[in-house]
Design an enzyme around this catalytic site. Sequence first.
Site, PDB file in Angstrom:
ATOM      1  N   ASP A   9      20.216  -3.934  -0.999  1.00 32.58           N
ATOM      2  CA  ASP A   9      19.427  -2.723  -1.215  1.00 32.58           C
ATOM      3  C   ASP A   9      19.336  -1.883   0.041  1.00 32.58           C
ATOM      4  O   ASP A   9      18.782  -0.778   0.007  1.00 32.58           O
ATOM      5  CB  ASP A   9      18.033  -3.061  -1.736  1.00 32.58           C
ATOM      6  CG  ASP A   9      17.270  -3.982  -0.812  1.00 32.58           C
ATOM      7  OD1 ASP A   9      17.728  -5.124  -0.632  1.00 32.58           O
ATOM      8  OD2 ASP A   9      16.227  -3.578  -0.266  1.00 32.58           O
TER       9      ASP A   9
ATOM     10  N   ASP B 188       0.810  -1.220   0.000  1.00 30.13           N
ATOM     11  CA  ASP B 188       0.000   0.000   0.000  1.00 30.13           C
ATOM     12  C   ASP B 188       0.842   1.269   0.000  1.00 30.13           C
ATOM     13  O   ASP B 188       0.306   2.376  -0.077  1.00 30.13           O
ATOM     14  CB  ASP B 188      -0.981   0.001   1.180  1.00 30.13           C
ATOM     15  CG  ASP B 188      -0.288  -0.052   2.543  1.00 30.13           C
ATOM     16  OD1 ASP B 188       0.948   0.128   2.609  1.00 30.13           O
ATOM     17  OD2 ASP B 188      -0.993  -0.277   3.549  1.00 30.13           O
TER      18      ASP B 188
END
Length: 479
Positions: free
Chosen positions: A246, A123
């Site tokens: 990352d 979301d």
Amino acid sequence: MTLTLPFDNSYAQLPERFFTAMAPTPVPAPRLIRLNARLAAELGLDAQALSGPDGVAMLAGNLVPGGAAPLAQVYAGHQFGGWSPQLGDGRAILLGEVLDQTGQRRDIQLKGSGPTPYSRMGDGRAWLGPVLREYLISEAMYALGLPTTRALAMVTTGQEVLRETPRPGAVLTRVAASHIRVGTFQYFAARRDTPALQLLADHARARHYPQAETALDLLAAVTAAQARLIAGWMGVGFIHGVMNTDNMAISGETIDYGPCAFMDAYDPGKVFSSIDQFGRYAYDKQADIALWNLAQLASSLLPLIDADQDRAVALATGVLDGFPDLFRAEWLDIFRAKIGLASAEEDDAALIHHLLDRMAATGADFTNTFRALSEGNPRDQFTDPAAFDQWAQGWNARLACDPQDDETRAAQMRAANPGVIPRNHRVEEVIQAGVAGDFAPFETLLRVLERPFDAQPEHAAFAHPPEPDQVVRQTFCGT
């Protein structure tokens, strides 16, 4: 009047394949919970304006300030060793860059600012708990003297986000030297996009390591920065918990405080992260993982290091082979200071490890043992004081050979050994109170953590380890 910040954007000038240009997604009812006024001043920003209606709207993602170039960065990465060819900012928007009062370029990013093309079915939002956690721990790391991203502001959104249950939404404004990661280089290397790799390397060198003239120099500079950073983590008992490629910033800053934690009782194999099921990122494996991550950076840079791949591999390997010695030297400097040594002797590493072994065997508190060592009462930290006494014989003999006088040594040790850290149970208490609408515990803990090396007798309770029923055994990712 529209809010305008003194942006000077450089990443947004790179080609479009480096990011997706987009604005944050507005929220219904933003409310400012905390503004870091001192950091705002460092950035040359007007704290009063940031606290006003337009400023709060900007910090929530409802208003794009003048001069901004909002974007979501793309990158790839190895996550727990597994390759993901495309990741990216799935819940963050980089508003732009400013030059701070020292001329250093700093990113201003909103975390929890809504979905992006890289959200992977998420979301794009954050809930209040992880936002409170990152604010506290990143600012604590800064006060401890460790390279880190910073927290500029925290707002609630007036909107619930669904995790296990509905939880209050929030947005963190994060400040970083940059958000370029090892995974950013991996993204373009995997696509064999050498022109993009060159642009990224040139940008990174100019921004972070202007003394680096080549890609090999860049690799060497990042390697040295990571050796310093991880040694610093070890010195305060910090466990990052999710050292994916990352999540390794090439600037050498600590980034992404998801399931991170500080140790209470010393345990070299300690793991807190609920998603680190096999202990890949345990406390004592962090240097090894940093080297593994650096090897992925080196592999990505090979086309820029030399046209002859064999020669490029040999040159990159030579840089990586230097990491263990760099790390060991940084680690020794930190722990020598922690036990009061200003000089270097060959047997110092063994002396330090002997102390750590005794701490592990007796469950001694990491932070409090070293602080007590600087204050002259360390025996109380050991369930078996004789274990300390045996070690202290060698320590006292070593101190007798060190050139510092006692007063200087005591001051050095206090400056190397914090009295308070963001203990996990205290952070959890703050989160629970914040979710209930009470931010006073957050403010109190933040004030304590901003002075980690000072004597704070009025806040002595914050130095206490958790009681058995307060122990936090797992931490969770902020997504």
